[in-house]
Design a protein around this motif. Structure first.
Motif, PDB file in Angstrom:
ATOM      1  N   SER A  68      39.156  61.247  69.614  1.00 47.46           N
ATOM      2  CA  SER A  68      39.882  60.100  69.069  1.00 47.46           C
ATOM      3  C   SER A  68      39.928  60.200  67.553  1.00 47.46           C
ATOM      4  CB  SER A  68      39.235  58.777  69.492  1.00 47.46           C
ATOM      5  OG  SER A  68      37.946  58.651  68.944  1.00 47.46           O
ATOM      6  N   PHE A  69      40.785  59.366  66.965  1.00 47.79           N
ATOM      7  CA  PHE A  69      40.805  59.264  65.510  1.00 47.79           C
ATOM      8  C   PHE A  69      41.201  57.854  65.119  1.00 47.79           C
ATOM      9  CE2 PHE A  69      45.094  60.769  66.509  1.00 47.79           C
ATOM     10  CZ  PHE A  69      45.906  59.978  65.725  1.00 47.79           C
ATOM     11  N   GLU A  70      40.823  57.487  63.904  1.00 45.51           N
ATOM     12  CA  GLU A  70      41.134  56.175  63.359  1.00 45.51           C
ATOM     13  C   GLU A  70      41.609  56.345  61.926  1.00 45.51           C
ATOM     14  OE1 GLU A  70      37.548  53.883  63.637  1.00 45.51           O
ATOM     15  OE2 GLU A  70      37.525  53.973  65.826  1.00 45.51           O
ATOM     16  N   ILE A  71      42.615  55.581  61.560  1.00 45.23           N
ATOM     17  CA  ILE A  71      43.141  55.597  60.196  1.00 45.23           C
ATOM     18  C   ILE A  71      43.101  54.166  59.680  1.00 45.23           C
ATOM     19  CG2 ILE A  71      45.150  56.063  58.748  1.00 45.23           C
ATOM     20  CD1 ILE A  71      46.016  58.074  60.960  1.00 45.23           C
ATOM     21  N   GLY A 129      55.271  55.548  59.885  1.00 46.23           N
ATOM     22  CA  GLY A 129      55.852  56.832  60.246  1.00 46.23           C
ATOM     23  C   GLY A 129      54.932  58.018  60.078  1.00 46.23           C
ATOM     24  N   PHE A 130      53.621  57.793  59.948  1.00 50.32           N
ATOM     25  CA  PHE A 130      52.708  58.907  59.703  1.00 50.32           C
ATOM     26  C   PHE A 130      52.658  59.872  60.883  1.00 50.32           C
ATOM     27  CE2 PHE A 130      49.830  55.812  61.697  1.00 50.32           C
ATOM     28  CZ  PHE A 130      49.200  56.608  62.634  1.00 50.32           C
ATOM     29  N   LEU A 131      52.205  61.080  60.596  1.00 49.10           N
ATOM     30  CA  LEU A 131      52.060  62.140  61.581  1.00 49.10           C
ATOM     31  C   LEU A 131      50.670  62.741  61.417  1.00 49.10           C
ATOM     32  CD1 LEU A 131      53.451  64.102  63.659  1.00 49.10           C
ATOM     33  CD2 LEU A 131      54.090  65.486  61.681  1.00 49.10           C
ATOM     34  N   VAL A 132      49.949  62.926  62.523  1.00 44.56           N
ATOM     35  CA  VAL A 132      48.654  63.598  62.508  1.00 44.56           C
ATOM     36  C   VAL A 132      48.797  64.875  63.324  1.00 44.56           C
ATOM     37  CG1 VAL A 132      46.218  63.472  63.180  1.00 44.56           C
ATOM     38  CG2 VAL A 132      47.356  61.452  62.252  1.00 44.56           C
ATOM     39  N   ILE A 133      48.379  65.986  62.712  1.00 48.04           N
ATOM     40  CA  ILE A 133      48.478  67.293  63.360  1.00 48.04           C
ATOM     41  C   ILE A 133      47.078  67.898  63.416  1.00 48.04           C
ATOM     42  CG2 ILE A 133      49.459  69.614  63.225  1.00 48.04           C
ATOM     43  CD1 ILE A 133      51.700  68.333  61.481  1.00 48.04           C
ATOM     44  N   THR A 183      47.270  72.319  68.038  1.00 49.03           N
ATOM     45  CA  THR A 183      46.720  71.962  69.348  1.00 49.03           C
ATOM     46  C   THR A 183      47.064  70.532  69.756  1.00 49.03           C
ATOM     47  OG1 THR A 183      44.611  71.353  68.318  1.00 49.03           O
ATOM     48  CG2 THR A 183      44.807  73.609  69.162  1.00 49.03           C
ATOM     49  N   GLY A 184      47.566  69.737  68.821  1.00 46.76           N
ATOM     50  CA  GLY A 184      47.957  68.366  69.132  1.00 46.76           C
ATOM     51  C   GLY A 184      48.698  67.742  67.974  1.00 46.76           C
ATOM     52  N   THR A 185      49.696  66.913  68.300  1.00 48.82           N
ATOM     53  CA  THR A 185      50.486  66.204  67.294  1.00 48.82           C
ATOM     54  C   THR A 185      50.654  64.765  67.751  1.00 48.82           C
ATOM     55  OG1 THR A 185      51.705  68.229  66.812  1.00 48.82           O
ATOM     56  CG2 THR A 185      52.679  66.189  66.040  1.00 48.82           C
ATOM     57  N   PHE A 186      50.409  63.839  66.830  1.00 49.39           N
ATOM     58  CA  PHE A 186      50.499  62.414  67.144  1.00 49.39           C
ATOM     59  C   PHE A 186      51.234  61.719  66.014  1.00 49.39           C
ATOM     60  CE2 PHE A 186      46.768  64.386  68.848  1.00 49.39           C
ATOM     61  CZ  PHE A 186      46.870  64.075  70.199  1.00 49.39           C
ATOM     62  N   SER A 187      52.198  60.875  66.368  1.00 48.68           N
ATOM     63  CA  SER A 187      52.972  60.211  65.323  1.00 48.68           C
ATOM     64  C   SER A 187      53.065  58.720  65.588  1.00 48.68           C
ATOM     65  CB  SER A 187      54.372  60.810  65.231  1.00 48.68           C
ATOM     66  OG  SER A 187      55.083  60.571  66.422  1.00 48.68           O
ATOM     67  N   HIS A 188      53.377  58.012  64.528  1.00 45.69           N
ATOM     68  CA  HIS A 188      53.639  56.583  64.611  1.00 45.69           C
ATOM     69  C   HIS A 188      55.035  56.398  64.049  1.00 45.69           C
ATOM     70  CE1 HIS A 188      53.404  52.291  64.013  1.00 45.69           C
ATOM     71  NE2 HIS A 188      52.337  52.289  64.774  1.00 45.69           N
ATOM     72  N   ARG A 236      45.402  67.193  59.903  1.00 46.02           N
ATOM     73  CA  ARG A 236      46.339  66.973  58.791  1.00 46.02           C
ATOM     74  C   ARG A 236      47.054  65.643  59.017  1.00 46.02           C
ATOM     75  NH1 ARG A 236      49.605  70.925  55.504  1.00 46.02           N
ATOM     76  NH2 ARG A 236      51.460  69.817  54.840  1.00 46.02           N
ATOM     77  N   LEU A 237      47.064  64.795  57.995  1.00 49.96           N
ATOM     78  CA  LEU A 237      47.800  63.537  58.048  1.00 49.96           C
ATOM     79  C   LEU A 237      48.950  63.650  57.054  1.00 49.96           C
ATOM     80  CD1 LEU A 237      46.873  60.087  58.720  1.00 49.96           C
ATOM     81  CD2 LEU A 237      47.760  60.387  56.429  1.00 49.96           C
TER      82      LEU A 237
END
Length: 115
Positions: free
Chosen positions: A33-36, A48-52, A61-66, A91-92
């Motif tokens: 998990s992660f928290e920002i 609109g952030f993106l976490v890679i 290995t994973g990409t998550f966006s808002h 990476r954010l």
């Protein structure tokens, strides 16, 4: 669950380039998990952030966006992954658009990664 990394960050100046911060966890871990957390008075800064996540070779290995269309209304974002992913780097990124040129700072209060 243990905290693998947490930190605060603020880019130095406005830029016409994409703003980002990349964290080296020092080794590969199974991220669950992660928290920002952003500043309370500037929650829209992460809209609109993106976490890679990348492994030790740099393979994604994973990409998550808002989505920009979701309009961030809270100063915090938490995500528990459906299945843990292997990662050494996190990476954010903040998207760059010509409309946010005057306000293209990336800042966050905390970026926590759990494994």
């Amino acid at each position: 669950m243990s905290v693998l990394y947490h930190s605060a960050y603020h880019s130095l100046e406005e830029s016409n380039q994409q703003q980002w911060v990349e964290i080296d966890l020092g080794n590969e871990y199974m991220v669950s998990s992660f928290e920002i957390y952003n500043r309370i008075d500037f929650q829209e800064k992460l809209d609109g952030f993106l976490v890679i996540f990348k492994d030790k070779t740099g393979l994604i290995t994973g990409t998550f966006s808002h989505s920009l269309w979701n309009n961030v209304t809270s100063s915090e974002y938490k995500l528990t992954l459906d299945a843990p992913i292997r990662a050494r780097y996190a990476r954010l990124e903040k998207p760059f658009t010509p409309s946010n040129l005057e306000d293209n700072y990336l800042h966050l209060r905390e970026f926590k990664i759990f494994g």
